[in-house]
Design a protein around this motif. Structure first.
Motif, PDB file in Angstrom:
ATOM      1  N   TRP A 147       0.923   9.019   6.840  1.00  0.00           N
ATOM      2  CA  TRP A 147      -0.532   8.841   6.866  1.00  0.00           C
ATOM      3  C   TRP A 147      -1.199   9.849   7.794  1.00  0.00           C
ATOM      4  CZ3 TRP A 147      -1.701   5.936   2.921  1.00  0.00           C
ATOM      5  CH2 TRP A 147      -0.703   5.060   2.441  1.00  0.00           C
ATOM      6  N   LEU A 148      -0.558  10.179   8.900  1.00  0.00           N
ATOM      7  CA  LEU A 148      -1.084  11.209   9.795  1.00  0.00           C
ATOM      8  C   LEU A 148      -1.041  12.578   9.115  1.00  0.00           C
ATOM      9  CD1 LEU A 148       0.763  10.119  13.067  1.00  0.00           C
ATOM     10  CD2 LEU A 148      -1.637   9.699  12.496  1.00  0.00           C
ATOM     11  N   HIS A 149       0.047  12.837   8.423  1.00  0.00           N
ATOM     12  CA  HIS A 149       0.226  14.109   7.720  1.00  0.00           C
ATOM     13  C   HIS A 149      -0.775  14.261   6.580  1.00  0.00           C
ATOM     14  CE1 HIS A 149       1.844  17.277   5.315  1.00  0.00           C
ATOM     15  NE2 HIS A 149       2.553  16.511   4.505  1.00  0.00           N
ATOM     16  N   HIS A 150      -0.892  13.246   5.743  1.00  0.00           N
ATOM     17  CA  HIS A 150      -1.780  13.361   4.590  1.00  0.00           C
ATOM     18  C   HIS A 150      -3.245  13.373   4.986  1.00  0.00           C
ATOM     19  CE1 HIS A 150       0.270  13.603   0.707  1.00  0.00           C
ATOM     20  NE2 HIS A 150       1.312  13.151   1.381  1.00  0.00           N
ATOM     21  N   ASP A 175       9.929   9.079  -3.419  1.00  0.00           N
ATOM     22  CA  ASP A 175      10.099   7.638  -3.605  1.00  0.00           C
ATOM     23  C   ASP A 175       9.727   6.817  -2.371  1.00  0.00           C
ATOM     24  OD1 ASP A 175      12.116   9.453  -4.769  1.00  0.00           O
ATOM     25  OD2 ASP A 175      12.723   7.717  -5.962  1.00  0.00           O
ATOM     26  N   PHE A 176      10.107   7.314  -1.181  1.00  0.00           N
ATOM     27  CA  PHE A 176      10.049   6.497   0.038  1.00  0.00           C
ATOM     28  C   PHE A 176       9.080   7.021   1.093  1.00  0.00           C
ATOM     29  CE2 PHE A 176      14.536   7.255  -1.338  1.00  0.00           C
ATOM     30  CZ  PHE A 176      14.685   6.108  -2.098  1.00  0.00           C
ATOM     31  N   SER A 177       8.508   8.200   0.886  1.00  0.00           N
ATOM     32  CA  SER A 177       7.820   8.904   1.973  1.00  0.00           C
ATOM     33  C   SER A 177       6.669   8.118   2.581  1.00  0.00           C
ATOM     34  CB  SER A 177       7.331  10.272   1.484  1.00  0.00           C
ATOM     35  OG  SER A 177       6.427  10.120   0.408  1.00  0.00           O
ATOM     36  N   ALA A 178       5.913   7.374   1.763  1.00  0.00           N
ATOM     37  CA  ALA A 178       4.725   6.692   2.292  1.00  0.00           C
ATOM     38  C   ALA A 178       5.067   5.523   3.203  1.00  0.00           C
ATOM     39  CB  ALA A 178       3.836   6.208   1.143  1.00  0.00           C
ATOM     40  N   PHE A 179       6.332   5.108   3.243  1.00  0.00           N
ATOM     41  CA  PHE A 179       6.712   4.035   4.160  1.00  0.00           C
ATOM     42  C   PHE A 179       6.816   4.536   5.601  1.00  0.00           C
ATOM     43  CE2 PHE A 179       8.258   2.456   0.054  1.00  0.00           C
ATOM     44  CZ  PHE A 179       7.681   1.188   0.045  1.00  0.00           C
ATOM     45  N   ASN A 218      14.429  -0.260   8.717  1.00  0.00           N
ATOM     46  CA  ASN A 218      13.302   0.470   9.272  1.00  0.00           C
ATOM     47  C   ASN A 218      13.345   1.904   8.761  1.00  0.00           C
ATOM     48  OD1 ASN A 218      15.601   0.286  11.403  1.00  0.00           O
ATOM     49  ND2 ASN A 218      14.565   2.226  11.854  1.00  0.00           N
ATOM     50  N   THR A 219      12.191   2.560   8.757  1.00  0.00           N
ATOM     51  CA  THR A 219      12.136   3.948   8.300  1.00  0.00           C
ATOM     52  C   THR A 219      12.752   4.865   9.354  1.00  0.00           C
ATOM     53  OG1 THR A 219       9.891   4.198   9.193  1.00  0.00           O
ATOM     54  CG2 THR A 219      10.109   3.587   6.866  1.00  0.00           C
ATOM     55  N   LEU A 220      13.349   5.952   8.870  1.00  0.00           N
ATOM     56  CA  LEU A 220      13.984   6.927   9.762  1.00  0.00           C
ATOM     57  C   LEU A 220      13.381   8.302   9.531  1.00  0.00           C
ATOM     58  CD1 LEU A 220      17.773   5.942   9.555  1.00  0.00           C
ATOM     59  CD2 LEU A 220      16.056   5.257  11.243  1.00  0.00           C
ATOM     60  N   ARG A 221      13.258   9.023  10.618  1.00  0.00           N
ATOM     61  CA  ARG A 221      12.696  10.370  10.603  1.00  0.00           C
ATOM     62  C   ARG A 221      13.768  11.325  11.124  1.00  0.00           C
ATOM     63  NH1 ARG A 221       7.741   9.561  13.769  1.00  0.00           N
ATOM     64  NH2 ARG A 221       7.221   8.197  12.024  1.00  0.00           N
ATOM     65  N   ILE A 260       0.844  -1.203   0.000  1.00  0.00           N
ATOM     66  CA  ILE A 260       0.000   0.000   0.000  1.00  0.00           C
ATOM     67  C   ILE A 260       0.877   1.250   0.000  1.00  0.00           C
ATOM     68  CG2 ILE A 260      -1.803   1.271   1.201  1.00  0.00           C
ATOM     69  CD1 ILE A 260      -2.679  -1.385  -0.141  1.00  0.00           C
ATOM     70  N   ALA A 261       1.927   1.258   0.803  1.00  0.00           N
ATOM     71  CA  ALA A 261       2.858   2.397   0.792  1.00  0.00           C
ATOM     72  C   ALA A 261       3.528   2.528  -0.568  1.00  0.00           C
ATOM     73  CB  ALA A 261       3.905   2.222   1.892  1.00  0.00           C
ATOM     74  N   GLY A 262       3.807   1.403  -1.204  1.00  0.00           N
ATOM     75  CA  GLY A 262       4.489   1.413  -2.492  1.00  0.00           C
ATOM     76  C   GLY A 262       3.664   1.961  -3.634  1.00  0.00           C
TER      77      GLY A 262
END
Length: 592
Positions: free
Chosen positions: A347-350, A338-342, A250-253, A115-117
């Protein structure tokens, strides 16, 4: 209005290495995550049953098409995440459901990974909607259908997560099962309001920054890895392109560096969001209060027959800034298309951006998507393709027969089973105006009354003793001053930021958000590898808050047009910064 000249970006640059070493420790739990073996064993033992229930909830795979319906338990509000936290049962269900979805294998069509992809990489077909090239993702950035496209995308995500929440509610012991079923029946995905003043002063909610969280699971109270904090890939994400993204598990912020083993730096993320909140609030307030049409507020595109011919601000441009700040100075997952939805914060932002879209529609119900050409190629469309309110929003089917949602279908939210507080019940344009002023308007303690809807584009002074200079007429209206930017979206081979100042500032980039002269951040959100040439985007940074601060400090003599224009010409500066494997700073220009 003060407008600065268009900014062209087509330079070579040197690379300056900047790293950060402070790793966030704040959160619900400082201890390492406790992965509860009993839960894992139970899930593994019941995998066949879960798979069967999964198919029943989310649709038969052999039917070919997934009908995006939203949640069908009625029409209920999506809540700000801090409000959702106050309902322990709903927060627990949503968190566990998000975790459950993240644990699904990449091969699962309804996994978090797939789904993120849809948004960007790995550029693969979803729901039998084939691409015409192996790049770009499905999302139409810088286009007239940017906001409507995300609405069924979010509804699909919500449909899947809430499906898991219902499954988990049924796993609780019989003596509390009905309670959790009730909680699940009205549950919807939360949003993060990054512009309204937070009660505790922290723009980024604690639950987003905590690496672990304790929940009352079906098998008892457990500490689990917090799925709002990071998404843990189930296998090495080789399809995410080049290092470090194809190696990080894992995703990094706001990562501490560009290294594969870097960590999220949530202290810096919180600090940067706190320092940018007021500027973002001012931009939102202008978007809601100034007369404008949907084609300008809905997308950052300008030129290229996209439907806009002049510089403007937009909900897409303010959205871009959140991606940039979340990604940070070392370029985390949110920093690139490319990677943001992961990153779970996507999802909170959008969902918050969708809320802005919904509120705007109540204020301007007669303005919506009109003809506009796509400004760039993506996975399913060609640059120059003309889209309108009846164009298919690929890849989102509204039924199993193969028909797609379009922008006209999703002009409202109720058709997908949700509302927001601001548009619920008997909400109308007047009530939404009141909410805009309450959330993003003037502060009760301020001496300057910021304009109220529906007045037209002015800040108003206070009384005759306002400021230190009594020779100025403080009751005259102050015009609305902005720094306007038009930029080449892909000139720098990825996302980049423009920092805007009114006055002197440090040579150290890491200090800029804290400078008294700092006005705001104009961000250009792009793929890591760049894209089509000649794609122009636009945005605006409000200057009035900084001008009033300069007046209070005695740096600006009066708030009349002549004094302000002179001050801006002498003090307006901006710097362009690109993040990749290191940080590139480009010199500022002077105002003509």
């Amino acid at each position: 209005m003060w407008s600065k000249p268009a900014v062209g970006l087509s330079w070579l640059f040197t690379i300056l290495l900047i790293t950060q070493s402070v790793i966030a420790s704040a959160g619900f739990h400082d201890a390492p995550a406790e992965v509860h073996d009993a839960i894992k064993r139970e899930v593994e033992a019941r995998q066949a049953d879960l798979d069967a229930e999964h198919e029943n909830l989310f649709g038969k795979r052999q039917s070919g098409f997934k009908a995006v319906t939203g949640v069908r338990s009625g029409i209920y509000p999506r809540l700000e995440i801090r409000e959702l936290e106050r309902n322990a049962d709903q927060l627990t269900l949503y968190t566990l459901a998000l975790q459950r979805m993240m644990e699904r294998p990449n091969s699962d069509k309804f996994s978090y990974y797939q789904i993120a992809g849809i948004h960007g990489r790995e550029f693969q077909m979803w729901d039998s909607v084939r691409g015409i090239r192996s790049s770009g993702g499905y999302c139409p950035h810088s286009a007239n259908i940017f906001l409507p496209w995300h609405r069924p995308y979010l509804a699909l995500f919500e449909q899947l997560v809430i499906g898991w929440a219902n499954t988990i509610a049924n796993e609780y012991p019989s003596n509390v099962r009905a309670r959790y079923r009730t909680a699940a029946s009205t549950l919807r995905m939360p949003y993060w309001d990054w512009a309204a003043a937070p009660a505790n002063g922290n723009t980024v909610p604690n639950i987003v920054r905590a690496s672990t969280i304790r929940l009352n699971t079906p098998t008892g109270s457990r500490v689990i890895n917090n799925p709002f904090f990071s998404y843990r890939f189930t296998q090495r994400p080789a399809a995410l392109g080049s290092s470090p993204f194809n190696q990080r598990m894992n995703t990094l912020r706001h990562p501490t560096s560009n290294a594969v083993n870097a960590a999220s730096n949530n202290n810096e993320f919180l600090s940067d969001m706190n320092r940018n909140r007021v500027g973002l609030r001012d931009r939102l307030y202008r978007l809601f209060t100034q007369p404008s049409n949907f084609m300008s507020v809905g997308t950052s595109c300008v030129g290229n027959n996209c439907g806009n011919t002049q510089s403007h601000d937009s909900f897409e441009s303010t959205h871009d800034a959140i991606h940039a700040i979340s990604g940070g100075s070392s370029g985390g997952h949110m920093y690139y298309v490319d990677f943001s939805a992961f990153d779970p914060i996507f999802w909170l932002h959008h969902t918050n951006v969708d809320r802005h879209f919904a509120m705007y529609r109540y204020l301007q119900p007669n303005s919506y998507v009109t003809n506009g050409a796509l400004t760039q190629n993506n996975y399913v469309w060609n640059r120059g393709d003309v889209k309108n309110a009846f164009s298919d929003l690929l890849p989102f089917h509204k039924d199993t027969q193969g028909r797609f949602w379009n922008s006209q279908d999703v002009a409202g939210t109720r058709i997908l089973g949700y509302v927001y507080r601001e548009i619920s019940g008997s909400a109308n344009a007047a009530s939404v105006r009141n909410d805009v002023n309450r959330l993003y308007g003037p502060n009760a303690s301020g001496r300057v009354r910021r304009r109220q809807i529906p007045t037209t584009g002015y800040y108003y002074g206070g009384n005759s003793t306002y400021g230190n200079n009594t020779s100025c007429n403080a009751t005259e209206p102050i015009k609305d001053y902005t720094a306007d930017f038009i930029a080449d979206k892909h000139a720098m081979g990825g996302s980049y930021n423009v920092y805007v100042f009114l006055g002197n500032y440090s040579a150290e980039v890491s200090q800029w958000f804290g400078e008294k002269s700092y006005c705001g951040l104009y961000s250009v959100f792009a793929p890591l590898s760049g894209g089509d040439s000649g794609v122009t985007v636009t945005g605006q940074i409000p200057l009035n808050t900084a001008l009033i601060s300069a007046y209070d400090a005695g740096q600006l003599d009066c708030l009349d047009d002549a004094s302000i224009t002179k001050y801006i010409k002498e003090n307006l500066h901006w710097e362009v910064v690109k993040v990749n494997s290191s940080l590139t700073r480009l010199p500022h220009w002077t105002v003509d």
